[in-house]
Design an enzyme around this catalytic site. Structure first.
Site, short mmCIF file in Angstrom:
data_model
loop_
_atom_site.label_atom_id
_atom_site.label_comp_id
_atom_site.label_asym_id
_atom_site.label_seq_id
_atom_site.Cartn_x
_atom_site.Cartn_y
_atom_site.Cartn_z
CD GLU A 193 -3.59 11.42 0.06
OE1 GLU A 193 -2.49 10.86 0.24
OE2 GLU A 193 -3.91 11.96 -1.02
CG PHE A 197 -7.61 9.30 -13.87
CD1 PHE A 197 -6.38 8.66 -13.89
CD2 PHE A 197 -7.70 10.56 -13.28
CE1 PHE A 197 -5.26 9.26 -13.34
CE2 PHE A 197 -6.58 11.16 -12.74
CZ PHE A 197 -5.35 10.51 -12.78
CD GLN A 198 -6.38 10.71 -9.17
OE1 GLN A 198 -7.21 11.58 -8.91
NE2 GLN A 198 -5.11 10.82 -8.88
CE LYS A 226 -15.76 16.42 -11.86
NZ LYS A 226 -14.89 16.22 -13.01
CG MET A 248 9.10 -4.45 19.89
SD MET A 248 9.56 -4.65 21.63
CE MET A 248 8.44 -3.48 22.43
#
Lengths: 167, 594
Positions: free
Chosen positions: B70, B132-133, B182, B491
C-alpha cells in the site's frame, strides 16, 4: 505574552482535538480551553488562552484558519472583549474563621454553595483579573479543591472601527 | 453565451426534476470517481472493499491497478499527480491496508501533492471496538492530511467525495483521506450533489493584492542585484512561463529548490541551478550577495537556508505563496504576497519594464567560473555516479521524466541532469522518503505515456520497494530503473565520512541481490555495467528494450556530494570540493544539528 483566541468551528467530531493538536505540535501549553454551542447549532465556539511569543501566536492563528473545519479565528485583545470565567473553590474555614471567609466571599459577590464543619465551598465568576484577585485573597486560608471553566469570551458589540484599545 | 446558459440550465434542472434514486455506497464511490475524471486507481484489496472491487470487474472506464504494497499505492498516486497535475487516487482496505499508506500520505503532505486516499473501515457499529483490521486512520492521519473524513452515512458519501477532490486540488494542494465503513458501502443512499462546491471555512486566496503586486514591481525596478528563488509551488501553479518572462524581461538570475527543478530550464543563461545544502556554489553565493530575493512558491526550508539568521542577509525578501502560513514562518518577508504564483506573476509581469543589469550578470558569471559544479573521473577508476547521470541526460534528455529515490543519487540527479520542462523532475523533497522513486515512476509512466519514466535510484532505496517490479510487469508498464549501485547507504556514509572520522557504522550492504537476476525473476530485463565505456550503449539498450528494465550501474562508493552546507551551518560555511582537505584536518568535524 498571553493571547485569547475565539474560534468558531463546525460542530463535527474530532474538531476540538484537531484545534488543540495544533498548539501541542508547536510545543505551546494551552492555559485554558472552553468549548460550547453557539446561537447556530452547526457551529461551536472554542475559546483558548495560550502563552507564547507574539509572532508564534500569530502563526498559530494562521494555521488555525487553514483547518477546513475552522470558520473564524479572532485573536482578542483583552479590553476589546467581555471575558468571564466560573470558579468553584473549597476554602478551609474552621468555625473560628468562617465569618471572615463569608465576608470576603460577599465582597467578591461569590456565593456559598456548600458548607461543612471546616470548609466553605464558593462559586464565583468574573474576568481574569477578578478571578486572580479572589483566589489570591483566599490563598491564605488554604484552598483544598478548585475547578475552573476556563475563560469564555465575546467581542464587545458595537465597538467603533477606529477605536484603539489601550495596550 | 446564449448556448452556454441554455446548457447550464438544462444540467441544473435535471437533478431537481428526477426524484433522486437510491443507489449503493459502492456505486456512489464508482460514479464519483468517474465524475472527477479519475483514470487510474492504485489499490490493494480487502474484504471490506468487495462491493467496490466488483464494479472494476464490470466496468472499464476506470482502471484499477493491483499494487503489491500500500505504501507504493500512495507513491504511485503521487507520481501520477506530480507528472500530470491531476489528483492521484488510491484505494486500500482497513487496518494494515490503511496504516501502510501513512508514509505515502505524509510524503504528499510535505510536498503539497494532490492525492485522495480511500480506505475501508469496519462497520460504523463496530468502530471503536478494536474490531478485526480496525485502525483509527482518521485520527492517525489528522496531522498529515489537508483534511480527512470518516463517512457515517451513505447519503453523505457523494458530497464528501466531491469535497475531498476539491480540497485536494485547490489552494495549496495536498492529500485528503476518506474513510469508508463497510455498511456505508453496502447501504443505499442518495447521489445528490450541489451545483458548486462551496465550503464556508475554506476559501483560498488566489489573486494577489494589487498594492502588494505594485510594491513587488517597484522593488524589482529599484534592485541592483535581484535573485529569483523558485520552489515547488511554482510548478503546482503552472507558473513556469511567467517566471521565464519575468527573468528575461528584468534580467533576473534564477535559482530553484529541489522541488522547483524544471520550473526554469537548467541550461538557461540566467539559471544558477539548485540552491541549498547541495546546491551549486554559485547559487548559494548569489543568495549571500543579492539585494532582493523573490521567493515564488518556496518555503525557506532548512535544507535551503542553512542557518536561517544568516541566509540572504543583504536582501529584501519578497515572498509569493498561496499559503499564508508559509509566509513569515521561517524568514520574515518584507513584501508578502498571498496568491497563486501564476496569477500573481501575470500581474507583476504587466508592470515590469525591460531592464539590464550588466554588473550583476558579470558577477554571477565570475562566480560560475570560480566555483563550477564538477567531479573528477580519472581513467581506470570506477564509474562515477555523476558521469552516469550526465550520460543519461545527454542520451535521453527531454524524452524522459526523471524520478529519484532519496540520498546521494537524488542530489546528483538534481545537480547534473539537464531539465527543460516543468514536472520533468519528480522527487521526494520534504519528507525524504527512500523508496519513493520507483513506484512514483510507475505513476509517471501512466500519466505521461508520451515520455520515458526513468527512476534514478540508489540501491538502498530500491531495496525498500522492489516488489513493485511485479506490478510493472503485470500491467506492462515500461518503467526504467537507472540504479546507481554503491552497495551502501551513501548519504549517511558521507556524513560518517565527513563528521565521524570515517567510522562507517551500519551503512554497508554486505549482501546485495543480483539485480539482473532479480529483474529476470520478476519477468523484467536488466543489465549490469562496471566500465565507463559501457554506460552509453547500456542506456540505449535500456530505452530500446520494451517493458520494465533495471540498469545496474556499479559506482564508486567513496564519491561524495559537493558542494555541501553542513546542516545548521550558514551558507558561508559551504564545503566545496577543494576544501575537503580542511574537513579531514578536523576544522569542520563537529557533528551538525540534524
Amino acid at each position: 505574552m498571553r493571547q485569547v483566541y475565539s474560534i468558531l468551528v463546525n460542530n463535527h467530531a474530532g474538531v476540538l482535538s484537531h484545534v488543540a493538536g495544533l498548539f501541542t505540535r508547536r510545543g505551546y501549553n494551552i492555559e485554558s480551553i472552553a468549548a460550547g454551542p453557539t446561537e447556530d447549532t452547526t457551529i461551536t465556539r472554542i475559546v483558548i488562552v495560550a502563552i507564547g511569543e507574539e509572532n508564534e501566536l500569530h502563526q498559530i492563528a494562521k494555521q488555525l484558519r487553514k483547518l477546513y473545519d475552522v470558520r473564524e479565528v479572532e485573536q482578542i485583545s483583552y479590553n476589546q472583549a467581555v471575558t468571564r470565567e466560573l470558579v468553584l473553590a473549597t476554602i478551609k474555614a474552621p468555625l473560628s474563621r468562617r465569618s471572615e471567609v463569608i465576608q470576603l466571599a460577599n465582597a467578591f459577590g461569590a456565593q456559598v454553595i456548600n458548607m461543612t464543619d471546616d470548609t466553605v465551598t464558593l462559586e464565583a465568576s468574573g474576568n481574569d483579573h477578578k478571578v486572580r484577585t479572589l483566589l489570591k485573597a483566599f490563598e491564605g486560608y488554604g484552598i483544598s479543591q478548585m475547578a475552573r471553566t476556563g475563560m469564555i469570551s465575546l467581542p464587545y458589540d458595537g465597538m467603533p472601527e477606529d477605536w484603539e484599545p489601550i495596550a | 453565451m446564449a448556448v452556454a446558459t441554455k446548457a447550464k440550465s438544462q444540467t441544473a434542472k435535471q437533478p431537481t426534476k428526477l426524484k433522486p434514486q437510491k443507489i449503493s455506497g459502492a456505486e456512489i464511490v464508482y460514479r464519483s470517481l468517474e465524475r472527477e475524471g479519475v483514470k487510474y486507481v492504485f489499490g490493494h484489496p480487502g474484504a471490506i472493499l468487495l462491493t467496490v472491487l466488483d464494479l472494476f470487474l464490470k466496468r472499464s472506464k476506470i482502471k484499477h491497478l493491483l499494487i503489491r504494497h500500500e505504501q507504493c499505492a500512495a507513491h504511485m498516486a503521487e507520481g501520477y499527480a506530480r507528472a500530470s497535475g491531476e489528483v492521484g487516487v488510491c484505494l486500500t482496505t482497513s487496518g494494515p491496508g490503511a496504516t501502510n499508506l501513512i508514509t505515502g500520505i505524509t510524503d504528499a503532505y510535505m510536498d503539497s501533492i494532490p492525492i485522495v486516499c480511500f480506505t475501508g473501515q469496519v462497520a460504523t457499529s463496530m468502530v471503536g471496538n478494536d474490531a478485526f483490521q480496525e485502525a483509527d486512520i482518521v485520527g492517525m492521519t489528522r496531522t498529515i492530511t489537508k483534511h480527512n473524513y470518516l463517512v457515517k452515512s451513505t447519503d453523505d458519501l457523494a458530497e464528501t467525495i466531491q469535497e475531498a477532490f476539491y480540497i485536494a486540488r485547490t489552494g495549496r494542494p495536498g492529500p485528503v483521506l476518506v474513510d469508508l465503513p463497510k455498511d456505508v458501502l453496502l447501504g443505499d443512499g442518495n447521489y445528490q450533489l450541489p451545483e458548486k462546491v462551496d465550503l464556508r471555512g475554506y476559501k483560498p486566496t488566489t489573486k494577489g493584492h494589487p498594492r502588494q503586486i505594485q510594491r513587488v514591481a517597484e522593488a524589482i525596478e529599484k534592485s541592483k542585484q535581484p535573485l529569483l528563488y523558485v520552489g515547488g509551488g511554482a510548478i503546482h501553479a503552472e507558473a513556469h512561463s511567467e517566471i521565464v518572462k519575468l527573468a528575461e524581461t528584468a534580467e533576473i538570475p534564477v535559482t530553484y529548490t529541489l522541488l522547483g527543478a524544471g520550473a526554469f530550464p537548467s541550461a538557461h543563461e540566467l539559471s544558477l541551478g539548485m540552491l541549498g545544502m547541495h546546491g551549486t556554489a554559485y547559487a548559494n553565493y548569489a543568495t549571500m550577495e543579492c539585494d532582493l530575493l523573490i521567493a515564488v512558491g518556496a518555503r525557506f526550508d532548512d535544507r535551503v537556508t542553512g542557518k536561517v539568521s544568516e541566509f540572504a542577509t543583504r536582501a529584501k525578501i519578497i515572498h509569493i505563496d498561496i499559503d499564508p502560513t508559509a509566509i513569515g514562518k521561517n524568514k520574515k518577508a518584507d513584501i508578502p504576497v498571498v496568491g497563486d504564483a501564476r496569477q500573481v506573476l501575470v500581474e507583476v509581469n504587466k508592470l515590469i519594464k525591460p531592464q539590464t543589469r550588466p554588473l550583476w550578470k558579470k558577477r554571477i558569471q565570475n562566480l560560475r567560473t570560480e566555483y563550477p559544479l564538477t567531479f573528477d573521473s580519472p581513467d581506470g577508476a570506477p564509474i562515477k555516479p555523476q558521469e552516469a547521470i550526465v550520460a543519461l541526460s545527454e542520451e535521453v534528455g527531454d524524452k524522459a521524466i526523471i524520478t529519484t529515490e532519496v540520498g546521494q543519487h537524488q542530489m546528483w540527479a538534481a545537480q547534473f541532469y539537464n531539465f527543460t520542462f516543468p514536472r520533468q523532475f519528480i522527487s521526494s523533497g520534504g519528507l525524504g522518503t527512500m523508496g519513493f522513486g520507483f513506484p512514483a515512476a510507475i505513476g509517471v509512466a501512466l500519466a505521461r505515456p508520451d515520455k520515458l519514466a526513468i527512476d534514478i535510484a540508489g540501491d538502498g532505496s530500491f531495496q525498500m520497494v522492489m516488489q513493485e517490479i511485479a506490478t510493472a510487469v503485470q500491467y506492462e508498464i515500461p518503467v526504467k530503473v537507472f540504479l546507481l549501485n554503491n552497495a551502501t547507504l551513501g548519504m549517511v556514509r558521507q556524513w560518517q565520512d565527513l563528521f565521524m572520522d570515517r567510522r562507517f557504522s551500519e551503512v554497508d550492504f554486505e549482501s546485495s541481490p543480483d539485480y539482473v537476476k532479480l529483474a529476470e525473476a520478476f519477468g523484467a530485463s536488466g543489465r549490469r555495467i562496471v566500465d565507463k565505456e559501457e554506460i552509453r550503449p547500456a542506456i540505449q539498450e535500456m530505452i530500446n528494450t520494451p517493458g520494465p528494465f533495471i540498469l545496474d550501474v556499479i559506482v564508486d562508493p567513496d564519491e561524495l556530494v559537493f558542494p555541501m552546507v553542513p546542516a545548521g551551518g550558514a551558507t558561508k560555511d559551504m564545503i566545496v570540493r577543494d576544501s575537503r582537505k580542511k574537513i579531514l584536518q578536523g576544522k569542520l568535524s563537529a557533528l551538525p544539528d540534524n
